[in-house]
Design a protein around this motif. Sequence first.
Motif, PDB file in Angstrom:
ATOM      1  N   ALA A  82       0.762  -1.090  -0.063  1.00 24.07           N
ATOM      2  CA  ALA A  82       0.116  -0.014  -0.091  1.00 24.07           C
ATOM      3  C   ALA A  82       0.804   1.351  -0.218  1.00 24.07           C
ATOM      4  O   ALA A  82       0.338   2.300  -0.152  1.00 24.07           O
ATOM      5  CB  ALA A  82      -0.929   0.042   1.113  1.00 24.07           C
ATOM      6  N   SER A  83       2.039   1.053   0.220  1.00 21.13           N
ATOM      7  CA  SER A  83       2.970   2.239   0.286  1.00 21.13           C
ATOM      8  C   SER A  83       2.660   3.529   1.163  1.00 21.13           C
ATOM      9  O   SER A  83       2.717   4.636   0.748  1.00 21.13           O
ATOM     10  CB  SER A  83       3.172   2.599  -1.188  1.00 21.13           C
ATOM     11  N   ALA A  84       2.123   3.009   2.219  1.00 19.25           N
ATOM     12  CA  ALA A  84       1.848   3.993   3.422  1.00 19.25           C
ATOM     13  C   ALA A  84       3.056   4.617   4.069  1.00 19.25           C
ATOM     14  O   ALA A  84       3.485   3.741   4.727  1.00 19.25           O
ATOM     15  CB  ALA A  84       0.790   3.489   4.260  1.00 19.25           C
ATOM     16  N   SER A  85       3.564   5.697   3.845  1.00 22.77           N
ATOM     17  CA  SER A  85       4.854   6.083   4.642  1.00 22.77           C
ATOM     18  C   SER A  85       4.829   7.400   5.334  1.00 22.77           C
ATOM     19  O   SER A  85       5.701   8.170   5.618  1.00 22.77           O
ATOM     20  CB  SER A  85       6.004   5.978   3.469  1.00 22.77           C
ATOM     21  N   ASN A  86       3.316   8.079   5.612  1.00 25.64           N
ATOM     22  CA  ASN A  86       3.508   9.358   6.297  1.00 25.64           C
ATOM     23  C   ASN A  86       1.847   9.219   7.269  1.00 25.64           C
ATOM     24  O   ASN A  86       0.976   8.368   7.127  1.00 25.64           O
ATOM     25  CB  ASN A  86       3.345  10.393   5.348  1.00 25.64           C
ATOM     26  N   LEU A  87       1.980  10.210   8.061  1.00 24.49           N
ATOM     27  CA  LEU A  87       0.892  10.117   9.000  1.00 24.49           C
ATOM     28  C   LEU A  87      -0.309  10.216   8.486  1.00 24.49           C
ATOM     29  O   LEU A  87      -1.368   9.759   8.789  1.00 24.49           O
ATOM     30  CB  LEU A  87       1.041  11.448  10.075  1.00 24.49           C
TER      31      LEU A  87
END
Length: 333
Positions: free
Chosen positions: A118-123
């Motif tokens: 999902a490439s979730a890398s920030n708040l």
Amino acid sequence: MELLCPAGNIASLKVALNAGADAIYLGLKDDTNARSFAGLNFSPKKLQQAVEYTKHAGKKIYLTLNTFARPSEEHRWYQAIDMAADLGVDALIVADISLLDYAHSRYPWLDLHLSVQASASNLAALTLYQQEFDIKRAVLPRVLTIKQINTLAKVSPVDLEVFAFGSLCIMAEGRCHLSSYVTGQSPNTGGSCSPAKFVRWQEQGNRRLTRLNDVLLDQSSLDEQMGYPVVCKGRYLNEFNQVGQHALEAPTSLNTLSLLPQLAQAGIVSLKIEGRQRSPAYVEQVTKIWRQAIDTYLENPTLYQVKEQWNQGLAKVSEGQVTTLGAYERDWQ
């Protein structure tokens, strides 16, 4: 900190649990997961056996559904979610928003872990997934530095998991389509960035040629150890290089043993070992070493030091027999 280990078959699952894994992740024998290789993964019957064995051992088991459902075929991914809920897996590892929505609305008691795909890398991204689908954990992409992980961990609304050891991916995970230009198949829907049906090894004199869908990715001597062929790890000729070198990435494995104290202090809840496609011997060796390392750290955090035999043992099963900290530690930043 949870030690999360891979299982491509029942044998790997059993040796991982016996060697000290706290949890196991695995996939079904189809393209609903991103390690879809012939002879790998679990049929519905084998999955039931895996769940029963893991539960009996008092450990956790997570089902990986981390590819993106193809149009008009969503029902196959939905059926996998239904089966996982019926069997009582501890969590689903999911990337696709539609699958997260289906699982959350149908089975609100079933824990959801956001896949690295999902490439979730920030708040903002983590908050969105938590608010919309009540995810409990997110697997961070392997492109973040330890400083970025620390910063994110301080404000994350969900638990965080990181890759601790195994093959590297230098791309923005979940967004890489590089191999589709060679195979015509998207790695995010087909279940593999280098599908086995496209792989060819050919011997030519004293050389071994490695091809993916007839595209030459690499060549080596017959006695040279080679990794599984993927486009980003090929050796190519170009106008600046006429001998053939790794243009994007050399075959190496991530090894974060030295970062264990920093990851623990950041509050990372799970250390993931990559390698569902690897042998039971690999799984056993890596699990034993990481179990020793985590236990050593927990016994006395201030005196923790990486033992040379640990690194030597991991190097033997590493890609190219070389390890690196990868993006966790970028000297050029």
